[in-house]
Design a protein around this motif. Sequence first.
Motif, mmCIF file in Angstrom:
data_model
loop_
_atom_site.group_PDB
_atom_site.id
_atom_site.type_symbol
_atom_site.label_atom_id
_atom_site.label_comp_id
_atom_site.label_asym_id
_atom_site.label_seq_id
_atom_site.Cartn_x
_atom_site.Cartn_y
_atom_site.Cartn_z
ATOM 1 N N CYS A 51 9.352 4.961 6.152
ATOM 2 C CA CYS A 51 7.929 5.295 6.215
ATOM 3 C C CYS A 51 7.743 6.665 6.877
ATOM 4 C CB CYS A 51 7.197 4.231 7.013
ATOM 5 S SG CYS A 51 5.416 4.506 7.135
ATOM 6 N N HIS A 53 5.353 7.646 8.556
ATOM 7 C CA HIS A 53 4.629 7.551 9.832
ATOM 8 C C HIS A 53 5.589 7.594 11.010
ATOM 9 C CE1 HIS A 53 2.601 4.917 13.017
ATOM 10 N NE2 HIS A 53 2.212 6.156 13.185
ATOM 11 N N CYS A 75 3.186 -0.627 4.337
ATOM 12 C CA CYS A 75 4.281 -0.615 5.301
ATOM 13 C C CYS A 75 4.099 -1.780 6.273
ATOM 14 C CB CYS A 75 4.309 0.710 6.060
ATOM 15 S SG CYS A 75 5.584 0.754 7.338
ATOM 16 N N ALA A 80 0.413 1.347 6.903
ATOM 17 C CA ALA A 80 0.133 2.472 6.008
ATOM 18 C C ALA A 80 0.215 1.994 4.556
ATOM 19 C CB ALA A 80 1.129 3.603 6.238
ATOM 20 N N SER A 81 -0.701 2.480 3.710
ATOM 21 C CA SER A 81 -0.750 2.048 2.317
ATOM 22 C C SER A 81 -0.400 3.214 1.403
ATOM 23 C CB SER A 81 -2.151 1.547 1.965
ATOM 24 O OG SER A 81 -2.498 0.472 2.801
ATOM 25 N N PHE A 82 0.446 2.936 0.424
ATOM 26 C CA PHE A 82 0.956 3.966 -0.474
ATOM 27 C C PHE A 82 0.647 3.620 -1.922
ATOM 28 C CE2 PHE A 82 3.508 3.810 3.297
ATOM 29 C CZ PHE A 82 3.721 5.134 3.635
ATOM 30 N N CYS A 89 0.725 8.311 0.731
ATOM 31 C CA CYS A 89 -0.012 7.449 1.649
ATOM 32 C C CYS A 89 -1.508 7.728 1.481
ATOM 33 C CB CYS A 89 0.418 7.718 3.091
ATOM 34 S SG CYS A 89 -0.443 6.670 4.285
ATOM 35 N N ARG A 95 -1.775 9.046 6.399
ATOM 36 C CA ARG A 95 -2.554 9.410 5.216
ATOM 37 C C ARG A 95 -2.276 10.856 4.803
ATOM 38 N NH1 ARG A 95 -8.227 7.307 3.954
ATOM 39 N NH2 ARG A 95 -8.816 8.557 2.179
#
Length: 115
Positions: A51, A53, A75, A80-82, A89, A95
């Motif tokens: 990730c 992040h 994740c 976190a969204s991808f 992201c 993001r």
Amino acid sequence: MTVSETPRSLIRLDAIPDGGFAEVEADVEGSAESVLLYREGDAVRAWLNVCPHAGRRLDWAPGQFLKTKDGLLVCAAHGASFELDHGECVAGPCRGESLRAVPVRVVDGEVWAAG
Ligand code: FES
């Protein structure tokens, strides 16, 4: 990014659920890395299972990835969204950053590293 010079099969296509994920270990730039594979029909996209992040794995257990109803990969560490076209992201703590793509191709029902 290059994968090993000699392409080798990573996994059979039908071992990945359509619309789902798998995790394999692959030689990426000379080191063994966990790679996330996402299948959409006959197409497979791949990214490092890292990730952007905090550098954690995205899966909550080996090969177990979270996907929202909207088709985003989440994740397991901090959410976190991808999106799954380019691995960008779109929500959460990183993001605007992206997963690192790993080149793969599908030939004769097998997914190959395409370095
Ligand atoms: S390490 Fe993935 S959201 Fe924090």
